[in-house]
Design an enzyme around this catalytic site. Sequence first.
Site, short mmCIF file in Angstrom:
data_model
loop_
_atom_site.label_atom_id
_atom_site.label_comp_id
_atom_site.label_asym_id
_atom_site.label_seq_id
_atom_site.Cartn_x
_atom_site.Cartn_y
_atom_site.Cartn_z
N ASP A 125 6.16 5.00 1.27
CA ASP A 125 4.77 5.45 1.16
C ASP A 125 4.08 5.49 2.51
O ASP A 125 4.60 4.99 3.48
CB ASP A 125 3.99 4.45 0.31
N LYS A 139 3.02 11.72 2.61
CA LYS A 139 2.49 12.21 3.90
C LYS A 139 1.00 12.41 3.77
O LYS A 139 0.54 13.22 2.98
CB LYS A 139 3.15 13.54 4.25
N MET A 164 -8.70 -0.26 -3.78
CA MET A 164 -8.97 1.18 -4.00
C MET A 164 -10.43 1.41 -4.40
O MET A 164 -10.73 2.26 -5.22
CB MET A 164 -8.05 1.74 -5.11
N1 SAH Z 1 0.40 -2.88 -3.92
C1 SAH Z 1 -0.63 -2.96 -2.89
C2 SAH Z 1 -1.92 -2.33 -3.34
C3 SAH Z 1 -1.81 -0.86 -3.60
S1 SAH Z 1 -3.32 -0.14 -4.01
C4 SAH Z 1 -0.81 -4.43 -2.49
O1 SAH Z 1 -0.27 -5.32 -3.14
O2 SAH Z 1 -1.46 -4.67 -1.47
C5 SAH Z 1 -3.89 0.41 -2.44
C6 SAH Z 1 -5.12 -0.39 -2.04
O3 SAH Z 1 -4.74 -1.64 -1.48
C7 SAH Z 1 -5.96 0.26 -0.97
O4 SAH Z 1 -6.83 1.21 -1.51
C8 SAH Z 1 -6.70 -0.94 -0.44
O5 SAH Z 1 -7.76 -1.30 -1.31
C9 SAH Z 1 -5.67 -2.03 -0.52
N2 SAH Z 1 -4.97 -2.19 0.75
C10 SAH Z 1 -3.66 -2.03 0.99
N3 SAH Z 1 -3.37 -2.32 2.27
C11 SAH Z 1 -4.54 -2.68 2.85
C12 SAH Z 1 -4.91 -3.11 4.14
N4 SAH Z 1 -4.01 -3.23 5.13
N5 SAH Z 1 -6.19 -3.42 4.39
C13 SAH Z 1 -7.12 -3.32 3.41
N6 SAH Z 1 -6.82 -2.92 2.17
C14 SAH Z 1 -5.56 -2.61 1.89
#
Ligand code: SAH
Length: 500
Positions: free
Chosen positions: A36, A58, A172
Amino acid sequence: MKEGKVTLVGAGPGDPELLTLKGKKAIESAEVVVYDRLVSPAILRLIPENAERINVGKEASHHTVPQDGINRILLEKALEGKKVVRLKGGDPFLFGRGGEELELLAENGVSFEEIPGITSAIAVPAYAGIPVTHRDFSSSLHIITGHQRAGKPLDIQFDALVRAKGTLIFLMGVSSLSEICQGLLEAGMEENTPAATIERGTTPFQRTTLATVSTLPEEAKKRKVKSPAIIIVGEVCNYSKEFDWFDHLPLKGKTVVVTRPKERAGTLSYRLRALGAEVVEYPCIETAPMIPCEEMEEAIAKIGEYSYLVFTSPAGVSALMEMLWRTGRDVRALGAISIASIGPGTDRELQKYGLRSDLIPDVYDSTHLGEMIALQKPEKPVLILRAKWGTDDLTNALQQGNVPYRDVRCYETRYTASNTDEIKTLLTEDTLVTFTSASTVKGFVAAMGEEADLSKVMGVCIGKQTEAEAKKHHLRTATAKKATMDALIETILEGVSLWN
Ligand code: SAH
């Protein structure tokens, strides 16, 4: 045919060092990796060169592969008998559709495995100094999706969340931030409840916006808060004022380009990242042993005629070992000869083969190496194993000291840099470029093109020769006091607030 398998791997929240050991092993033995957009480039570099890489997210072209397309790719590749890794940001089973991806595999009897990852929901607050629970303030943690399906209202039980009085984490949620805060206030949440957004958490670009549940939407708008970000609501947010350790790292916000050959970039990159820098690995050279190297073979066959083996870089050691191995021998072919090395990096390479340097000069350069050898007054000639384009500094010093020598060229340096356009966008005053040899400077300049204006580039050089090469091309320079990684990093730390 061998049976395929799919391993879902959580890549963690952004900092590549937060990948699990088990995840790393899975990636390193993958034949296909489907990934991803939120996965860090440093993790993608672990993918074996001959493995197939499939990017299903992408960003720039909005060319994302729909979910059922991803499911089908995983199934097809597994049915071809491949070891497939599905690499996802954070933890695959937390808002990661990991479950959906397994359904089709299960239906088709394909075996699979899930390797959890460190989720952004907990790690991102942690890097901003916010513990998600605290005995005095919060005894539960709620992780909620703020994603709104097109045309539908948010499906969030605000009443229940406010009643539970725990810490709330929304993923999100950036585009529905106002509705979220509004919903909480309408459900009776105290308006001064601390709340924050944290963008690009655990990466060098992490940014925290701290406010209250009533003021956060406006603050976020002012600061143009963008996805990916988490929203966190609860008393624990206040800890960020005191505990935000990550934001205070000395190289936070700095981009550092590492130009060393790929196989040697590791420790420098790791240490710079730990100091908060955004590290871009841009290997400008690679060293390759000259194979076959008859001259080296012949010299080693008569090893007893020499007093010292002399190495001016770890690559010389690797070239010798490679030659021995290919010709069916090993270190025992070296007998009891003494060894002189230019510095600790070369000595470490020798240690890999159970060897020690008998001599290392106080100043890690060729001239001092030659002078140090001369002080020993060796009677038999010394055998130098070094790069095709080595300078005369070493041999001049040996001649001055009346030391006979044989100068064997056993490896060459090739310029390797690619992705030049991407690097060119980084050539601003804010970027530092580290040079660990004159040849990395030459490789960098060759990649940028002779006509490029490099006067803004701050070249941090490991020693005099490297500096001289950088000056030739009009780079700004700072030079380490000693030719070691420690001193190079020290130079960056000392200079970072002064340059710009
Ligand atoms: N499975 C992922 C979440 C996927 S949903 C996990 O466990 O982290 C995607 C959301 O995760 C984004 O919209 C944001 O809200 C959050 N997210 C993922 N990486 C992030 C980061 N480095 N900093 C802030 N929020 C993040």
